[in-house]
Design a protein around this motif. Sequence first.
Motif, PDB file in Angstrom:
ATOM      1  N   VAL A  60     -36.122  62.479  40.593  1.00  0.00           N
ATOM      2  CA  VAL A  60     -34.885  61.661  40.700  1.00  0.00           C
ATOM      3  C   VAL A  60     -34.724  61.315  39.341  1.00  0.00           C
ATOM      4  O   VAL A  60     -33.800  61.235  38.586  1.00  0.00           O
ATOM      5  N   LEU A  61     -36.410  60.735  38.578  1.00  0.00           N
ATOM      6  CA  LEU A  61     -36.385  60.365  37.582  1.00  0.00           C
ATOM      7  C   LEU A  61     -35.878  61.720  36.495  1.00  0.00           C
ATOM      8  O   LEU A  61     -35.538  61.413  35.015  1.00  0.00           O
ATOM      9  N   GLU A  62     -36.544  63.108  36.084  1.00  0.00           N
ATOM     10  CA  GLU A  62     -36.269  63.667  35.661  1.00  0.00           C
ATOM     11  C   GLU A  62     -34.219  63.411  35.175  1.00  0.00           C
ATOM     12  O   GLU A  62     -33.453  63.847  34.385  1.00  0.00           O
ATOM     13  N   ASP A  63     -33.813  63.858  37.319  1.00  0.00           N
ATOM     14  CA  ASP A  63     -32.491  63.529  36.737  1.00  0.00           C
ATOM     15  C   ASP A  63     -31.935  62.990  35.741  1.00  0.00           C
ATOM     16  O   ASP A  63     -30.609  62.983  34.900  1.00  0.00           O
ATOM     17  N   LEU A  64     -32.320  61.271  35.608  1.00  0.00           N
ATOM     18  CA  LEU A  64     -31.777  59.846  34.800  1.00  0.00           C
ATOM     19  C   LEU A  64     -32.579  59.869  33.633  1.00  0.00           C
ATOM     20  O   LEU A  64     -32.238  59.075  32.765  1.00  0.00           O
ATOM     21  N   GLY A  65     -33.280  61.323  33.269  1.00  0.00           N
ATOM     22  CA  GLY A  65     -33.530  61.300  31.690  1.00  0.00           C
ATOM     23  C   GLY A  65     -34.250  59.900  31.134  1.00  0.00           C
ATOM     24  O   GLY A  65     -35.143  59.825  30.009  1.00  0.00           O
ATOM     25  N   LEU A  66     -35.703  60.080  32.151  1.00  0.00           N
ATOM     26  CA  LEU A  66     -36.850  59.420  31.509  1.00  0.00           C
ATOM     27  C   LEU A  66     -38.073  59.775  32.619  1.00  0.00           C
ATOM     28  O   LEU A  66     -39.085  59.373  31.807  1.00  0.00           O
ATOM     29  N   LEU A  67     -38.504  61.197  32.863  1.00  0.00           N
ATOM     30  CA  LEU A  67     -39.340  61.552  33.604  1.00  0.00           C
ATOM     31  C   LEU A  67     -40.580  61.943  32.501  1.00  0.00           C
ATOM     32  O   LEU A  67     -41.882  61.998  32.536  1.00  0.00           O
ATOM     33  N   ASP A  68     -40.062  63.221  31.853  1.00  0.00           N
ATOM     34  CA  ASP A  68     -41.016  62.960  30.201  1.00  0.00           C
ATOM     35  C   ASP A  68     -41.583  61.670  29.840  1.00  0.00           C
ATOM     36  O   ASP A  68     -42.573  62.166  29.303  1.00  0.00           O
ATOM     37  N   ARG A  69     -41.077  60.834  29.392  1.00  0.00           N
ATOM     38  CA  ARG A  69     -41.283  59.745  28.263  1.00  0.00           C
ATOM     39  C   ARG A  69     -42.741  58.733  29.641  1.00  0.00           C
ATOM     40  O   ARG A  69     -43.622  58.286  29.558  1.00  0.00           O
ATOM     41  N   LEU A  70     -42.059  59.008  31.055  1.00  0.00           N
ATOM     42  CA  LEU A  70     -42.999  58.310  32.036  1.00  0.00           C
ATOM     43  C   LEU A  70     -44.154  59.882  31.963  1.00  0.00           C
ATOM     44  O   LEU A  70     -45.739  58.851  32.248  1.00  0.00           O
TER      45      LEU A  70
END
Length: 519
Positions: A60-70
Motif C-alpha cells: 500500500v505504501l509503495e503505491d502511495l509513494g512512501l515505501l522507499d523513505r520508510l
Amino acid sequence: MNGSILPGTTQVLIVGAGAAGLTLAIDLARRGVDFQLIEQASQPFHGSRGKGIQPRTQEVLEDLGLLDRLVAAGGPYPPQRHHAADGRFTETAFETSPPTPAEPHQMALMVPQFLTEAAMRERLAELGHAPRHGCALVDFEQDEEGVTARVAVATGETTPGGGPRQERMRARYLVGADGGRSDVRKQLGIDFPGRTLGVRAVVADVTLGGLPRDAWHQFNDGSMERQLALCPLAGTALFQLQAPVPLEGEIDLGIDGLNALVRDRAGRDDIRIESVSWASAYNMNARLADRYRVGRVFLVGDAGHIHPPTGGQGLNTSVQDAYNLGWKLGAVLRGAPDSLLDTYEEERRPVAEGMLKLSTRLLDAAKRGDNRRGREVHQLDIGYPQSSLALEVPERGQGLQAGDRAPDAHLRRAAGQGTRLFELFKGPHWTLLGYGMSWSSRSDVPARAGLRIHAIGDPGDAGNVTDYLDEHGDFREAYAPQAGDWILVRPDGYVAAFVSSGQLDALERFMNACGLPRA
C-alpha cells in the motif's frame, strides 16, 4: 449550533491525523479531492507505539509513494534474545521468506510510529496539504446534502463567552479517524462492544546503556508478572520498553520508576535508562464498532476497532481501512452511485473482526512465552471474495479469485525494458489487463476515465503485438488466465473481475456500477 462561527466548505472533513487519517488524506490528495484534515493535539504524536509495517501494508505504501523513505528510516526486526537468570541466553530469529515475483515483500519492516507518521506528513506536503493541529471537533449534524461541523481552534483567541474560537465547516462527508476514544463514534451513538482482556502494560521510548542494539531483549518469558522486553527501535537511538504491570495502582513512568522496573525484572544493575521521551500505561481491550457508516459519516482505524498489540496488526489494519475508503469516496464525489460507499463497511469490518481474534489469540500465546508468528500476520491473504464488488463470468473453480489481492509479476515492455505489474497498478486509477490478445484488442473495451488498459502476451505467441510480455511466466503462474480473459484490478490492488472475452457486456455493466463511466 451556537458560538462564534466562521464558515468553511470542503468535500471531506477528516478528524484525526494519525496513520489512518494521514493515509486517507494522501489518497484523497492524489485524486484531487478537496479535504480538511484536523487534529485535536497541538503537536504530532511522538511515541513509537505501532512499530511494525506488514508486507501488505508495504505494498500500500509503495503505491502511495512512501515505501522507499520508510525503508530508509527503519530496518528489519532483530532476533529475539531470551535472557535467563544465570546470564545465559538463547536467540530466536524472525522467520523470513525470500521475496517472490508475486509477493515482493515478505518481511515486516520496523519503523517507529512517529517516523511513519512524519514520512506521511512529508508525502502529504509534497501533494500540497498539511494537517491542522490544535483543532478539536465540537459536534456535527448531517443532512441529505452533507455534514455541518463545529471545530474549536486553539489559537489563543477566545469568543465573547470565553471559549476558544470556533469554525463552522461544511463537508460532503466526514470521516472519524480519531482513535479508540473516538468522539465521532460517540456522537454517532455507535456501540463499541468487546471486552477488557485483563492485561495492563507499560510501553515507553527510552535511551539506555548496558544492552547492545543487535537484539530484541526478552526477560522472564511466560511470566505475566515479570516479563520485560527492550527492543532497539530502528532508525533511532531509542529502545522501546514493554512490560505488563498490575491492573490497579499508579505506575511511575519517570526515569526512576522505569529503572526500578528494569532492575527488578532483568535482575541486573548494568542496564540503566538515561532518558524517557514517551511513556504510557494502558489496559488492553478488544472492541469492534457495530457500524462503520452512518449516513455521510464514516469510521476508520482505531475509531472502529481496538485490540492488543500482539502481531503488529493495528496500524496496518488502520492504514488499509483508509486505503479502501479513499478511492470509494473519490469515485462517489465524481458521480459514482452512493451505494459504492456501503462496500467499505461490507469489506473492512469482517477484516477487523478477524484481526481482533488473531491478535487476542497471539496475546494468549505470548502469556505463555510463545512469540512465534506465521504468515497470517503479513495480511497478504486478506481479500474480499464475498464482496458485491467481485465479478467472475464464468466462475473460476480454483486459483486466484475475484476479491483476492492482485499479485505482482515481472513483465517486459514491448520496447524491451523490464517492469513490474505493481508499476502498472501504481496510482489512483483502475487497471484492466487483457491476456493473450493483441494490442488492437484493447479497443474491444471502450476507454473510460480513470481506467488504464494493457494487453499482456506470451513470448512464444508471435502473432500478437502486445504492450507487455510475460517473459518468465510470472503472470500466468499468479493469475492462471485463459487466452481472451480480461482481469479488472481495483485502485486498492484487489481483483475486481475475471471476465472471458465473450462476456464483455457483463464487464461493461460492472464498470458502470463501480463508477467508471465511459469517456
